[in-house]
Design a protein around this motif. Structure first.
Motif, PDB file in Angstrom:
ATOM      1  N   ARG A 114      26.670 -43.487  27.574  1.00 60.93           N
ATOM      2  CA  ARG A 114      26.368 -43.063  28.943  1.00 60.93           C
ATOM      3  C   ARG A 114      25.047 -43.705  29.378  1.00 60.93           C
ATOM      4  NH1 ARG A 114      24.696 -37.299  31.746  1.00 60.93           N
ATOM      5  NH2 ARG A 114      25.083 -38.017  33.877  1.00 60.93           N
ATOM      6  N   HIS A 115      24.980 -44.074  30.642  1.00 59.72           N
ATOM      7  CA  HIS A 115      23.762 -44.656  31.187  1.00 59.72           C
ATOM      8  C   HIS A 115      22.569 -43.718  31.028  1.00 59.72           C
ATOM      9  CE1 HIS A 115      23.841 -41.906  34.627  1.00 59.72           C
ATOM     10  NE2 HIS A 115      25.157 -42.102  34.636  1.00 59.72           N
ATOM     11  N   ALA A 116      21.373 -44.265  31.153  1.00 61.45           N
ATOM     12  CA  ALA A 116      20.150 -43.466  31.139  1.00 61.45           C
ATOM     13  C   ALA A 116      19.991 -42.731  32.473  1.00 61.45           C
ATOM     14  CB  ALA A 116      18.949 -44.370  30.872  1.00 61.45           C
ATOM     15  N   GLU A 117      18.954 -41.895  32.560  1.00 69.08           N
ATOM     16  CA  GLU A 117      18.733 -41.109  33.780  1.00 69.08           C
ATOM     17  C   GLU A 117      18.540 -42.023  34.982  1.00 69.08           C
ATOM     18  OE1 GLU A 117      15.928 -37.425  34.330  1.00 69.08           O
ATOM     19  OE2 GLU A 117      14.832 -39.227  34.974  1.00 69.08           O
ATOM     20  N   GLY A 118      19.315 -41.779  36.034  1.00 70.47           N
ATOM     21  CA  GLY A 118      19.221 -42.580  37.250  1.00 70.47           C
ATOM     22  C   GLY A 118      18.522 -41.825  38.367  1.00 70.47           C
ATOM     23  N   VAL A 119      18.068 -42.561  39.341  1.00 73.01           N
ATOM     24  CA  VAL A 119      17.451 -41.948  40.518  1.00 73.01           C
ATOM     25  C   VAL A 119      18.437 -40.993  41.180  1.00 73.01           C
ATOM     26  CG1 VAL A 119      16.474 -42.406  42.801  1.00 73.01           C
ATOM     27  CG2 VAL A 119      15.884 -43.901  40.871  1.00 73.01           C
ATOM     28  N   VAL A 120      19.714 -41.348  41.167  1.00 69.67           N
ATOM     29  CA  VAL A 120      20.710 -40.475  41.796  1.00 69.67           C
ATOM     30  C   VAL A 120      20.790 -39.124  41.100  1.00 69.67           C
ATOM     31  CG1 VAL A 120      22.102 -42.383  42.688  1.00 69.67           C
ATOM     32  CG2 VAL A 120      22.604 -41.443  40.421  1.00 69.67           C
ATOM     33  N   ASN A 121      20.465 -39.080  39.799  1.00 66.90           N
ATOM     34  CA  ASN A 121      20.505 -37.820  39.064  1.00 66.90           C
ATOM     35  C   ASN A 121      19.356 -36.904  39.451  1.00 66.90           C
ATOM     36  OD1 ASN A 121      21.352 -40.005  36.445  1.00 66.90           O
ATOM     37  ND2 ASN A 121      22.827 -38.597  37.349  1.00 66.90           N
ATOM     38  N   THR A 122      18.173 -37.453  39.622  1.00 72.20           N
ATOM     39  CA  THR A 122      17.002 -36.624  39.929  1.00 72.20           C
ATOM     40  C   THR A 122      16.889 -36.314  41.415  1.00 72.20           C
ATOM     41  OG1 THR A 122      15.583 -38.578  40.089  1.00 72.20           O
ATOM     42  CG2 THR A 122      15.753 -37.515  37.936  1.00 72.20           C
ATOM     43  N   GLU A 123      17.346 -37.238  42.257  1.00 71.62           N
ATOM     44  CA  GLU A 123      17.246 -37.034  43.707  1.00 71.62           C
ATOM     45  C   GLU A 123      18.494 -36.385  44.288  1.00 71.62           C
ATOM     46  OE1 GLU A 123      14.486 -37.624  45.420  1.00 71.62           O
ATOM     47  OE2 GLU A 123      13.494 -38.315  43.590  1.00 71.62           O
ATOM     48  N   ARG A 124      19.469 -36.113  43.435  1.00 70.52           N
ATOM     49  CA  ARG A 124      20.727 -35.472  43.844  1.00 70.52           C
ATOM     50  C   ARG A 124      21.382 -36.236  44.994  1.00 70.52           C
ATOM     51  NH1 ARG A 124      22.420 -30.991  42.078  1.00 70.52           N
ATOM     52  NH2 ARG A 124      23.342 -30.309  44.047  1.00 70.52           N
ATOM     53  N   ILE A 125      21.621 -37.509  44.700  1.00 72.16           N
ATOM     54  CA  ILE A 125      22.261 -38.418  45.647  1.00 72.16           C
ATOM     55  C   ILE A 125      23.645 -38.773  45.116  1.00 72.16           C
ATOM     56  CG2 ILE A 125      22.146 -40.744  46.655  1.00 72.16           C
ATOM     57  CD1 ILE A 125      19.081 -40.501  46.481  1.00 72.16           C
ATOM     58  N   VAL A 126      24.609 -38.876  45.996  1.00 73.10           N
ATOM     59  CA  VAL A 126      25.939 -39.334  45.609  1.00 73.10           C
ATOM     60  C   VAL A 126      25.823 -40.823  45.287  1.00 73.10           C
ATOM     61  CG1 VAL A 126      28.336 -39.594  46.297  1.00 73.10           C
ATOM     62  CG2 VAL A 126      27.012 -37.611  47.106  1.00 73.10           C
ATOM     63  N   GLY A 127      26.061 -41.169  44.036  1.00 73.13           N
ATOM     64  CA  GLY A 127      25.695 -42.505  43.562  1.00 73.13           C
ATOM     65  C   GLY A 127      26.849 -43.442  43.329  1.00 73.13           C
ATOM     66  N   GLY A 128      27.302 -44.110  44.383  1.00 75.11           N
ATOM     67  CA  GLY A 128      28.248 -45.204  44.247  1.00 75.11           C
ATOM     68  C   GLY A 128      27.510 -46.530  44.334  1.00 75.11           C
ATOM     69  N   MET A 129      28.191 -47.563  44.760  1.00 73.99           N
ATOM     70  CA  MET A 129      27.567 -48.882  44.841  1.00 73.99           C
ATOM     71  C   MET A 129      26.411 -48.891  45.843  1.00 73.99           C
ATOM     72  SD  MET A 129      28.811 -51.053  42.670  1.00 73.99           S
ATOM     73  CE  MET A 129      28.418 -52.674  43.318  1.00 73.99           C
ATOM     74  N   ARG A 130      26.493 -48.079  46.886  1.00 72.83           N
ATOM     75  CA  ARG A 130      25.434 -48.038  47.902  1.00 72.83           C
ATOM     76  C   ARG A 130      24.299 -47.107  47.497  1.00 72.83           C
ATOM     77  NH1 ARG A 130      28.505 -47.199  51.885  1.00 72.83           N
ATOM     78  NH2 ARG A 130      28.396 -44.925  52.017  1.00 72.83           N
ATOM     79  N   GLY A 131      24.625 -45.944  46.983  1.00 66.83           N
ATOM     80  CA  GLY A 131      23.611 -44.940  46.702  1.00 66.83           C
ATOM     81  C   GLY A 131      22.852 -45.152  45.406  1.00 66.83           C
ATOM     82  N   ASP A 132      23.431 -45.882  44.460  1.00 71.85           N
ATOM     83  CA  ASP A 132      22.805 -46.052  43.154  1.00 71.85           C
ATOM     84  C   ASP A 132      21.752 -47.158  43.215  1.00 71.85           C
ATOM     85  OD1 ASP A 132      22.126 -46.208  40.511  1.00 71.85           O
ATOM     86  OD2 ASP A 132      24.149 -46.612  39.773  1.00 71.85           O
TER      87      ASP A 132
END
Length: 224
Positions: free
Chosen positions: A18-36
């Motif tokens: 599994r990937h490491a912690e992403g900005v989308v995880n901490t900022e609670r953003i829906v993370g697809g190609m645009r949001g990630d």
């Protein structure tokens, strides 16, 4: 009675990271190609700790290194690649569930606008317009794992991917119904390793075996 000559046991190893912690995880953003937008500083450190573990232990001697094209997985794979010592291949099919129009929105805004789909009742409802449903996501996971394990039979493969994809792998390898969420819950940690293995002898493959799940010992605090 004549017995066939002994044959070497053929083994296919599949490591799902599994990937490491992403900005989308901490900022609670829906993370697809645009949001990630990639990893947090902590996420970079997590990936570096996995890289250092693999460099020191040489526990994974791989033939292939692949990663999702979402930024958080791609960046994780780029950090650990020196420890695997292989070129990185990107594969869109290793992506997390594709969110469609919700991509890049705050999760609470996406929930307000599109509601939360009930995948148990309606597995074919997309998470938002132009996105994937759980059923379509699982069909993609199943097809991707089938393709990769066929193409990479008798080899060792490392896939840097997402929690949902790793969850779906359980359904695939255990022969579960892909039309809905698994009947058990998962809590796959960032940069954890899940190892599946299949052995074959006399051209007859055995079933897949789960060697380890959620191995993130490299994240443990160092003893003083």
């Amino acid at each position: 009675m004549r017995y066939p000559a002994a044959q070497a046991e053929r083994v296919t190893n599949l490591y799902l990271i599994r990937h490491a912690e992403g900005v989308v995880n901490t900022e609670r953003i829906v993370g697809g190609m645009r949001g990630d937008v990639g990893l947090t500083p902590l996420g970079v450190s997590q990936a570096e700790r996995l890289r250092d573990r693999l460099s020191a232990s040489r526990e994974i001697v791989a033939d292939t290194l692949m990663a999702s094209t979402f930024a958080r997985a791609r960046q994780t794979a780029e950090i650990i690649a020196p420890a695997i010592d292989l070129p990185l291949t990107l594969d869109d099919d290793l992506q997390e569930l594709r969110p469609g129009d919700a991509d890049g929105m705050k999760i609470e805004h996406a929930v307000t606008r599109f509601a939360v789909p009930d995948f148990d009742r309606d597995p074919f409802r997309p998470i938002s317009p132009n996105g994937e449903s759980w059923a379509h996501f699982m069909f993609r996971v199943f097809a991707t794992l089938d393709r990769i394990t066929r193409e990479q039979a008798d080899r060792t493969v490392v896939l840097v991917t997402h929690g949902g994809f790793i969850d779906g792998a359980f359904s695939y390898f255990l022969g579960m119904n892909p039309l809905g969420p698994a009947p058990i819950g998962f809590a796959t940690r960032h940069v954890s390793i899940t190892h599946w293995q299949r052995k074959a002898r006399w051209n007859k493959p055995e079933g897949w075996h789960l060697v380890s799940y959620n191995d993130a010992t490299h994240l443990a605090e160092k003893r003083k």
